[in-house]
Each structure stands twice: as C-alpha cells, then as structure tokens.
Write a protein that holds these residues in place. Structure first.
Motif, PDB file in Angstrom:
ATOM      1  N   LYS A   1      -3.978  -9.679 -30.106  1.00  0.00           N
ATOM      2  CA  LYS A   1      -2.849 -10.541 -29.788  1.00  0.00           C
ATOM      3  C   LYS A   1      -3.044 -11.166 -28.417  1.00  0.00           C
ATOM      4  O   LYS A   1      -3.623 -10.571 -27.514  1.00  0.00           O
ATOM      5  N   ILE A   2      -2.540 -12.368 -28.287  1.00  0.00           N
ATOM      6  CA  ILE A   2      -2.652 -13.073 -27.018  1.00  0.00           C
ATOM      7  C   ILE A   2      -1.709 -12.419 -26.009  1.00  0.00           C
ATOM      8  O   ILE A   2      -0.533 -12.190 -26.319  1.00  0.00           O
ATOM      9  N   PRO A   3      -2.152 -12.133 -24.817  1.00  0.00           N
ATOM     10  CA  PRO A   3      -1.233 -11.616 -23.793  1.00  0.00           C
ATOM     11  C   PRO A   3      -0.081 -12.590 -23.590  1.00  0.00           C
ATOM     12  O   PRO A   3      -0.287 -13.808 -23.495  1.00  0.00           O
ATOM     13  N   THR A   4       1.115 -12.069 -23.556  1.00  0.00           N
ATOM     14  CA  THR A   4       2.302 -12.926 -23.464  1.00  0.00           C
ATOM     15  C   THR A   4       2.252 -13.834 -22.238  1.00  0.00           C
ATOM     16  O   THR A   4       2.605 -15.016 -22.305  1.00  0.00           O
ATOM     17  N   SER A   5       1.784 -13.302 -21.123  1.00  0.00           N
ATOM     18  CA  SER A   5       1.726 -14.105 -19.895  1.00  0.00           C
ATOM     19  C   SER A   5       0.775 -15.286 -20.056  1.00  0.00           C
ATOM     20  O   SER A   5       1.059 -16.402 -19.592  1.00  0.00           O
ATOM     21  N   LEU A   6      -0.355 -15.065 -20.721  1.00  0.00           N
ATOM     22  CA  LEU A   6      -1.322 -16.138 -20.945  1.00  0.00           C
ATOM     23  C   LEU A   6      -0.758 -17.169 -21.913  1.00  0.00           C
ATOM     24  O   LEU A   6      -0.932 -18.383 -21.711  1.00  0.00           O
ATOM     25  N   LEU A   7      -0.075 -16.699 -22.956  1.00  0.00           N
ATOM     26  CA  LEU A   7       0.524 -17.623 -23.926  1.00  0.00           C
ATOM     27  C   LEU A   7       1.579 -18.499 -23.252  1.00  0.00           C
ATOM     28  O   LEU A   7       1.645 -19.711 -23.504  1.00  0.00           O
ATOM     29  N   LYS A   8       2.389 -17.902 -22.401  1.00  0.00           N
ATOM     30  CA  LYS A   8       3.411 -18.671 -21.681  1.00  0.00           C
ATOM     31  C   LYS A   8       2.772 -19.773 -20.851  1.00  0.00           C
ATOM     32  O   LYS A   8       3.258 -20.909 -20.815  1.00  0.00           O
ATOM     33  N   GLU A   9       1.680 -19.443 -20.199  1.00  0.00           N
ATOM     34  CA  GLU A   9       0.995 -20.414 -19.352  1.00  0.00           C
ATOM     35  C   GLU A   9       0.449 -21.571 -20.200  1.00  0.00           C
ATOM     36  O   GLU A   9       0.585 -22.743 -19.837  1.00  0.00           O
ATOM     37  N   ARG A  10      -0.152 -21.241 -21.345  1.00  0.00           N
ATOM     38  CA  ARG A  10      -0.733 -22.275 -22.205  1.00  0.00           C
ATOM     39  C   ARG A  10       0.354 -23.148 -22.841  1.00  0.00           C
ATOM     40  O   ARG A  10       0.191 -24.371 -22.935  1.00  0.00           O
ATOM     41  N   LEU A  11       1.435 -22.531 -23.274  1.00  0.00           N
ATOM     42  CA  LEU A  11       2.524 -23.314 -23.863  1.00  0.00           C
ATOM     43  C   LEU A  11       3.151 -24.234 -22.819  1.00  0.00           C
ATOM     44  O   LEU A  11       3.570 -25.357 -23.152  1.00  0.00           O
ATOM     45  N   LYS A  12       3.201 -23.774 -21.583  1.00  0.00           N
ATOM     46  CA  LYS A  12       3.729 -24.615 -20.509  1.00  0.00           C
ATOM     47  C   LYS A  12       2.839 -25.836 -20.315  1.00  0.00           C
ATOM     48  O   LYS A  12       3.328 -26.962 -20.118  1.00  0.00           O
ATOM     49  N   GLN A  13       1.535 -25.652 -20.398  1.00  0.00           N
ATOM     50  CA  GLN A  13       0.600 -26.768 -20.270  1.00  0.00           C
ATOM     51  C   GLN A  13       0.776 -27.761 -21.425  1.00  0.00           C
ATOM     52  O   GLN A  13       0.738 -28.981 -21.218  1.00  0.00           O
ATOM     53  N   LEU A  14       0.960 -27.232 -22.633  1.00  0.00           N
ATOM     54  CA  LEU A  14       1.189 -28.111 -23.787  1.00  0.00           C
ATOM     55  C   LEU A  14       2.497 -28.874 -23.632  1.00  0.00           C
ATOM     56  O   LEU A  14       2.574 -30.063 -23.961  1.00  0.00           O
ATOM     57  N   ASP A  15       3.512 -28.204 -23.131  1.00  0.00           N
ATOM     58  CA  ASP A  15       4.812 -28.841 -22.948  1.00  0.00           C
ATOM     59  C   ASP A  15       4.721 -29.980 -21.930  1.00  0.00           C
ATOM     60  O   ASP A  15       5.305 -31.049 -22.121  1.00  0.00           O
ATOM     61  N   ASN A  16       3.957 -29.756 -20.870  1.00  0.00           N
ATOM     62  CA  ASN A  16       3.819 -30.777 -19.819  1.00  0.00           C
ATOM     63  C   ASN A  16       3.054 -32.007 -20.287  1.00  0.00           C
ATOM     64  O   ASN A  16       3.222 -33.095 -19.729  1.00  0.00           O
TER      65      ASN A  16
END
Length: 428
Positions: free
Chosen positions: A81-96
């Motif tokens: 599973k993807i570490p939650t902290s890493l997923l949050k960072e990547r989703l933030k980049q996609l959102d931006n």
C-alpha cells in the motif's frame, strides 16, 4: 449564458439522459454493502467503476473477474500500500495541476490501493491502448476547451474498448445510449454504429461534457452528471444546502456516482504515477499518427481488403470498430472510408482496381445478398406471417411491444396473417 438558455439546456439534457441514467442502475446493487459513512469494503472496492467494468465488458480488464471477486490472489505478487503521507503529497500535486478538486480522503486512498492490488497486471495492455487513443482524445478535448485529464473518463467507461456494450445497450468508448447518441449526431444503421466510431464518439462526448459544464460551471460536477445525469447532481446540490464542491455533496448523489468519480481520480492517479508503481505500457499495435483513411467506392468487406492488400483483418477491426459486420457500405450521398496503416496506403491505392474487381466477382457468385442498408430511424412496413406475435416482432427489430402498438394504434396484441405493421427498427 443567459438564464433562459441555461434552463433550456438543462431540460434538454435531463430528457436526453433519462435512458442513459438507467444504465447504471445495476451498479447500485453491487454497492449496497457500503456503510452509512460511505466507506467501501475491500470486496466492494474490487467492483467500483461506472459500469462495473469486469461484469460488463470483454477487455483486458475483465479477464479474471471470478478470480478477483473471490479474492484468490495467492498467485499474485503482493502489492504494498502507498504510504498515506506520500499519497497526500502526490494528490496535492495532481490537484495543483488540474481543474478538478482532487483531495485526499480515505475513500479515494482505498480505491487506488484496490486498483493496484487487483488490476495491476492488466494496466500494461490498457496503457498500450492509451498510446493509440489518447492523442486522438486530446486533439478534440483541446478543441472544445475541455481539461485533457478527461481522457481518462473513457477508461472508466469502457476500458478503451470501442465495441464495449453495457447490459442496457450503451456502446462505444464513451458509452452512449441510442437516444443520447442520436441527439449528439451519432447515427446507427444496419452496417455502421457511430457510437463505436472513436473520432465521432469523442466529438459527441466533448459536446456532451461542454453542455454539462455550461450548466454547473465545475468539471467535477460535470463528471458526476456524465454518470447520473444533471438532474441528480442538481438535487444533490439542493439537498446539501447549496454546496458546489463534489466532496461536500457526494453523500447526496446516487451510490453508483459516489463510486464513479473516485474511480476516475484513481485512474488518473495510476496513469500519472505509473512509473513509480512499476507500470509501463506494452508496445501498442499502432500509433494514431501512423494511420490513413481512404474513401471506398463499393461495398467491401474486411476479408476482401485483407485478401488483396495483405492488411490483417484484426488490424482493420481495430482501426475501424464502427463497422458492425466488418463490411464497409457504399451508399449514395454518404462518405464511408476505411482506416488503414499509413505504410499500406500506396499498396492499397495500387491494388484498388483489383480490390473492386474481386468485389464484383464475389457479388456475382453470392447466392444470398448482403444485408440491406437501412437507417435505424427509418420506417419500414412489416407483413405479419404465420407464427408471428408482437413479442417476436419486437425482438427481431430491437423495439418494445408498446412501441409497435403505439405506432400502429393497436388496442390489443392480436395480429392477423398478412397484416401490415409500421416499424421504426433499432437493429436488423
């Protein structure tokens, strides 16, 4: 856009999508085990998609549904599973970098992890299809000023299978129902289904999405409305107290739509971070820029083209999915063409006379004529034969008994041999 135009457009889309919305009703059943908080179990997550891909389509994503549902993944390499902290960072980049509101939440995290666990082995083949279709999609998405990320919607809808058909009759890469397709200029006849034409269907989907954006002014809500219709999204906005953010009104949307948008975001994430998850496309069968189109001059079959030019039938089927019978019709005042690999264009032109000579020769030998070309919204007169009844006739032409009764002002289902019926067929 003035108020009257918005109102008219809303009513038009609400009516035209009434049939489209029904296609997702069975998805409701697959999601009934969701909790009151809206969280999905691991089994539910293996089924989430707009049309529950595995049970509805024959595609690389559907090869092993029973294996997946039962959770028999012993032969699969475990996916971390993807570490939650890493997923949050990547989703933030996609959102931006996109006009969508791609925010982290546990639901989306579970969907992403589920896709990586259950479907990882299918993505290389799917990504190979994307190498062919995505440049085509992007051309028209850009032309209609639609976010390029919307190309991933076709994955959620059809797994990039242009001949995909849902249980209720939606077809093509963008899954148009017959009536909705008709309203967006996608015609159907006995030889051709333009809902399966990658270019024409993409243009129709762009117009559809543009209309939805004109109503809501938000791409997340346009995405939700593509699945459940603008009426359901408007109701959700009202029930939520006026919220315009998808995640704030998600709980008021139909359950299938609640799973549909996260499926889109999960697909977007996996394609954007494919390399980080060890995913790479297989070699695509061909690139879109390496194709050419030639207008045909006589009704010709794929087999005849293959015999004369050497172009494989499978390649012709891949490049020309709109031809239902693997036959390209020649019809006066209509321009039907064949898409072929560009490196075969010169040979095709050199062999064109030979091809049409073969067509004439085969037609002279043929005992049974080719199916008659008929637009499926055209009227025909059917003569009742011995053994006929309304249900049988309705099934033959893909219509309902009630429609036949209405068209012919019948008060009962009784028929007489020799009786003439007016039919507006949907298939032959």
């Amino acid at each position: 856009m003035n108020y009257q135009k918005i109102t008219f457009l809303f009513l038009f889309l609400s009516f035209s999508l009434s049939a489209q919305i029904k296609q997702d009703s069975t998805a409701n059943d697959s999601l009934k085990n969701t909790s009151k908080k809206g969280f999905f179990s691991d089994k539910d997550l293996s089924l989430i998609d707009s049309l529950v891909i595995e049970t509805r389509y024959k595609s690389p994503l559907t090869a092993n549904i029973n294996y997946v549902i039962k959770g028999l993944e012993a032969k699969e390499k475990p996916t971390k599973k993807i570490p939650t902290s890493l997923l949050k960072e990547r989703l933030k980049q996609l959102d931006n970098s996109s006009p969508f509101f791609i925010e982290y939440n546990p639901i989306l995290e579970n969907v992403i992890n589920s896709y990586l666990k259950y479907r990882k082995k299918y993505y290389p083949a799917l990504m190979a299809k994307a190498e062919y279709y995505f440049p085509m999609f992007e051309k028209y998405l850009d032309q209609f000023d639609i976010p390029l990320e919307m190309k991933y919607l076709a994955i959620v809808e059809s797994a990039l299978n242009p001949r995909a058909r849902s249980r209720v009759g939606a077809k093509g890469l963008w899954q148009f129902m017959y009536l909705t397709g008709k309203q967006y200029k996608l015609n159907v006849n006995s030889y051709v289904d333009e809902r399966q034409d990658p270019i024409k269907a993409t243009i129709a989907a762009c117009k559809y999405l543009s209309d939805l954006y004109d109503i809501f002014g938000d791409w997340d809500l346009a995405l939700a409305a593509y699945n459940s219709g603008p009426g359901n999204v408007s109701k959700a906005i009202k029930r939520s107290g006026g919220y315009q953010n998808y995640w704030n009104l998600r709980q008021y949307l139909p359950r299938e739509t609640a799973g549909y948008v996260p499926a889109f975001y999960a697909t977007l994430y996996i394609f954007k971070y494919a390399k980080e998850h060890g995913l790479a496309p297989e070699n695509p069968p061909i690139y879109h820029f390496a194709t050419d189109t030639i207008q045909i001059k006589k009704t010709v079959s794929f087999d005849q083209i293959t015999e004369v030019t050497g172009i494989e039938t499978e390649m012709l089927q891949f490049l020309n999915p709109e031809y239902k019978l693997d036959i390209i019709p020649f019809v006066k005042n209509k321009k039907y063409s064949v898409t072929i690999p560009r490196n075969a264009t010169i040979k095709f032109l050199e062999k064109e006379k030979e091809l049409y000579a073969l067509v004439d020769e085969d037609n002279a030998k043929r005992e049974k004529p080719l199916p008659k070309y008929l637009e499926l919204n055209q009227r025909l007169r059917y003569k009742v034969r011995s053994g006929d009844y309304l249900g049988k006739i309705a099934k033959k032409f893909g219509v309902r008994v009630s429609q036949i009764k209405k068209w012919n002002r019948l008060r009962s289902t009784n028929l007489k041999i020799g009786q003439r019926l007016t039919i507006f067929p949907r298939r032959l």
